[in-house]
Design a protein around this motif. Sequence first.
Motif, PDB file in Angstrom:
ATOM      1  N   HIS A 171       7.044  14.217 -10.264  1.00  0.00           N
ATOM      2  CA  HIS A 171       8.370  13.711  -9.937  1.00  0.00           C
ATOM      3  C   HIS A 171       8.536  12.272 -10.399  1.00  0.00           C
ATOM      4  O   HIS A 171       7.563  11.531 -10.531  1.00  0.00           O
ATOM      5  CB  HIS A 171       8.610  13.778  -8.426  1.00  0.00           C
ATOM      6  CG  HIS A 171       8.706  15.157  -7.911  1.00  0.00           C
ATOM      7  ND1 HIS A 171       7.637  15.810  -7.337  1.00  0.00           N
ATOM      8  CD2 HIS A 171       9.734  16.036  -7.891  1.00  0.00           C
ATOM      9  CE1 HIS A 171       8.007  17.013  -6.973  1.00  0.00           C
ATOM     10  NE2 HIS A 171       9.277  17.195  -7.304  1.00  0.00           N
ATOM     11  N   LEU A 172       9.786  11.883 -10.625  1.00  0.00           N
ATOM     12  CA  LEU A 172      10.105  10.492 -10.905  1.00  0.00           C
ATOM     13  C   LEU A 172      10.341   9.777  -9.581  1.00  0.00           C
ATOM     14  O   LEU A 172      10.875  10.363  -8.647  1.00  0.00           O
ATOM     15  CB  LEU A 172      11.362  10.383 -11.764  1.00  0.00           C
ATOM     16  CG  LEU A 172      11.259  10.943 -13.180  1.00  0.00           C
ATOM     17  CD1 LEU A 172      12.624  10.872 -13.856  1.00  0.00           C
ATOM     18  CD2 LEU A 172      10.223  10.185 -13.983  1.00  0.00           C
ATOM     19  N   LEU A 173       9.978   8.515  -9.521  1.00  0.00           N
ATOM     20  CA  LEU A 173      10.175   7.745  -8.295  1.00  0.00           C
ATOM     21  C   LEU A 173      10.997   6.506  -8.616  1.00  0.00           C
ATOM     22  O   LEU A 173      10.659   5.738  -9.513  1.00  0.00           O
ATOM     23  CB  LEU A 173       8.821   7.328  -7.701  1.00  0.00           C
ATOM     24  CG  LEU A 173       8.880   6.422  -6.472  1.00  0.00           C
ATOM     25  CD1 LEU A 173       9.492   7.177  -5.293  1.00  0.00           C
ATOM     26  CD2 LEU A 173       7.502   5.916  -6.118  1.00  0.00           C
ATOM     27  N   MET A 229       0.819  -1.185   0.000  1.00  0.00           N
ATOM     28  CA  MET A 229       0.000   0.000   0.000  1.00  0.00           C
ATOM     29  C   MET A 229       0.866   1.253   0.000  1.00  0.00           C
ATOM     30  O   MET A 229       0.527   2.234  -0.653  1.00  0.00           O
ATOM     31  CB  MET A 229      -0.947  -0.014   1.195  1.00  0.00           C
ATOM     32  CG  MET A 229      -2.058  -1.030   1.018  1.00  0.00           C
ATOM     33  SD  MET A 229      -3.326  -1.174   2.304  1.00  0.00           S
ATOM     34  CE  MET A 229      -3.069   0.088   3.447  1.00  0.00           C
ATOM     35  N   LEU A 230       1.990   1.185   0.713  1.00  0.00           N
ATOM     36  CA  LEU A 230       2.878   2.347   0.752  1.00  0.00           C
ATOM     37  C   LEU A 230       3.436   2.637  -0.642  1.00  0.00           C
ATOM     38  O   LEU A 230       3.505   3.800  -1.052  1.00  0.00           O
ATOM     39  CB  LEU A 230       4.018   2.126   1.743  1.00  0.00           C
ATOM     40  CG  LEU A 230       5.062   3.240   1.828  1.00  0.00           C
ATOM     41  CD1 LEU A 230       4.414   4.567   2.196  1.00  0.00           C
ATOM     42  CD2 LEU A 230       6.123   2.877   2.833  1.00  0.00           C
ATOM     43  N   SER A 231       3.809   1.597  -1.376  1.00  0.00           N
ATOM     44  CA  SER A 231       4.324   1.805  -2.731  1.00  0.00           C
ATOM     45  C   SER A 231       3.293   2.492  -3.606  1.00  0.00           C
ATOM     46  O   SER A 231       3.619   3.388  -4.392  1.00  0.00           O
ATOM     47  CB  SER A 231       4.736   0.478  -3.363  1.00  0.00           C
ATOM     48  OG  SER A 231       5.901  -0.005  -2.757  1.00  0.00           O
ATOM     49  N   ALA A 232       2.042   2.087  -3.498  1.00  0.00           N
ATOM     50  CA  ALA A 232       0.981   2.703  -4.295  1.00  0.00           C
ATOM     51  C   ALA A 232       0.837   4.182  -3.944  1.00  0.00           C
ATOM     52  O   ALA A 232       0.671   5.031  -4.833  1.00  0.00           O
ATOM     53  CB  ALA A 232      -0.338   1.971  -4.065  1.00  0.00           C
ATOM     54  N   VAL A 233       0.922   4.517  -2.675  1.00  0.00           N
ATOM     55  CA  VAL A 233       0.825   5.916  -2.249  1.00  0.00           C
ATOM     56  C   VAL A 233       2.013   6.717  -2.788  1.00  0.00           C
ATOM     57  O   VAL A 233       1.850   7.839  -3.289  1.00  0.00           O
ATOM     58  CB  VAL A 233       0.751   6.025  -0.701  1.00  0.00           C
ATOM     59  CG1 VAL A 233       0.878   7.469  -0.239  1.00  0.00           C
ATOM     60  CG2 VAL A 233      -0.540   5.410  -0.197  1.00  0.00           C
ATOM     61  N   LEU A 234       3.208   6.141  -2.714  1.00  0.00           N
ATOM     62  CA  LEU A 234       4.397   6.833  -3.217  1.00  0.00           C
ATOM     63  C   LEU A 234       4.304   7.074  -4.717  1.00  0.00           C
ATOM     64  O   LEU A 234       4.627   8.166  -5.191  1.00  0.00           O
ATOM     65  CB  LEU A 234       5.653   6.021  -2.896  1.00  0.00           C
ATOM     66  CG  LEU A 234       6.058   5.951  -1.427  1.00  0.00           C
ATOM     67  CD1 LEU A 234       7.195   4.958  -1.228  1.00  0.00           C
ATOM     68  CD2 LEU A 234       6.431   7.319  -0.907  1.00  0.00           C
ATOM     69  N   ILE A 235       3.875   6.073  -5.457  1.00  0.00           N
ATOM     70  CA  ILE A 235       3.750   6.213  -6.910  1.00  0.00           C
ATOM     71  C   ILE A 235       2.724   7.284  -7.255  1.00  0.00           C
ATOM     72  O   ILE A 235       2.946   8.132  -8.123  1.00  0.00           O
ATOM     73  CB  ILE A 235       3.395   4.857  -7.548  1.00  0.00           C
ATOM     74  CG1 ILE A 235       4.586   3.900  -7.430  1.00  0.00           C
ATOM     75  CG2 ILE A 235       2.975   5.026  -9.011  1.00  0.00           C
ATOM     76  CD1 ILE A 235       4.261   2.458  -7.744  1.00  0.00           C
ATOM     77  N   ARG A 236       1.574   7.274  -6.578  1.00  0.00           N
ATOM     78  CA  ARG A 236       0.535   8.267  -6.838  1.00  0.00           C
ATOM     79  C   ARG A 236       1.027   9.671  -6.492  1.00  0.00           C
ATOM     80  O   ARG A 236       0.832  10.627  -7.250  1.00  0.00           O
ATOM     81  CB  ARG A 236      -0.720   7.930  -6.042  1.00  0.00           C
ATOM     82  CG  ARG A 236      -1.886   8.880  -6.364  1.00  0.00           C
ATOM     83  CD  ARG A 236      -3.139   8.543  -5.604  1.00  0.00           C
ATOM     84  NE  ARG A 236      -2.879   8.677  -4.166  1.00  0.00           N
ATOM     85  CZ  ARG A 236      -3.273   7.800  -3.243  1.00  0.00           C
ATOM     86  NH1 ARG A 236      -3.946   6.721  -3.581  1.00  0.00           N
ATOM     87  NH2 ARG A 236      -3.005   7.990  -1.976  1.00  0.00           N
ATOM     88  N   THR A 237       1.693   9.808  -5.347  1.00  0.00           N
ATOM     89  CA  THR A 237       2.190  11.121  -4.923  1.00  0.00           C
ATOM     90  C   THR A 237       3.240  11.650  -5.894  1.00  0.00           C
ATOM     91  O   THR A 237       3.204  12.822  -6.281  1.00  0.00           O
ATOM     92  CB  THR A 237       2.779  11.035  -3.501  1.00  0.00           C
ATOM     93  OG1 THR A 237       1.767  10.549  -2.616  1.00  0.00           O
ATOM     94  CG2 THR A 237       3.282  12.376  -3.020  1.00  0.00           C
TER      95      THR A 237
END
Length: 74
Positions: A15-17, A1-9
């Motif tokens: 920004h690139l992630l 879930m954290l990865s999904a939040v980071l990608i969306r943000t």
Amino acid sequence: MLSAVLIRTAGSSGHLLHESSGAAQFKRNRGAVSDIEYSAVYDAHLPWHRRAGWSFLHLVLNRIGIPLLRKYKL
């Protein structure tokens, strides 16, 4: 879930992630194959004293860092 939040943000702010390969043993337990990640730096346009730092880093990483990653299968 954290990865999904980071990608969306990252996407919404333009920004690139880069999510590092990290957690090597966890991934190996699930059948993943490790691979070394590289970054490229173009320094030919810099004065010699600025290139010297990059050259030193290149030597340290290639002679010490990569062999350690391979030895410990990171």
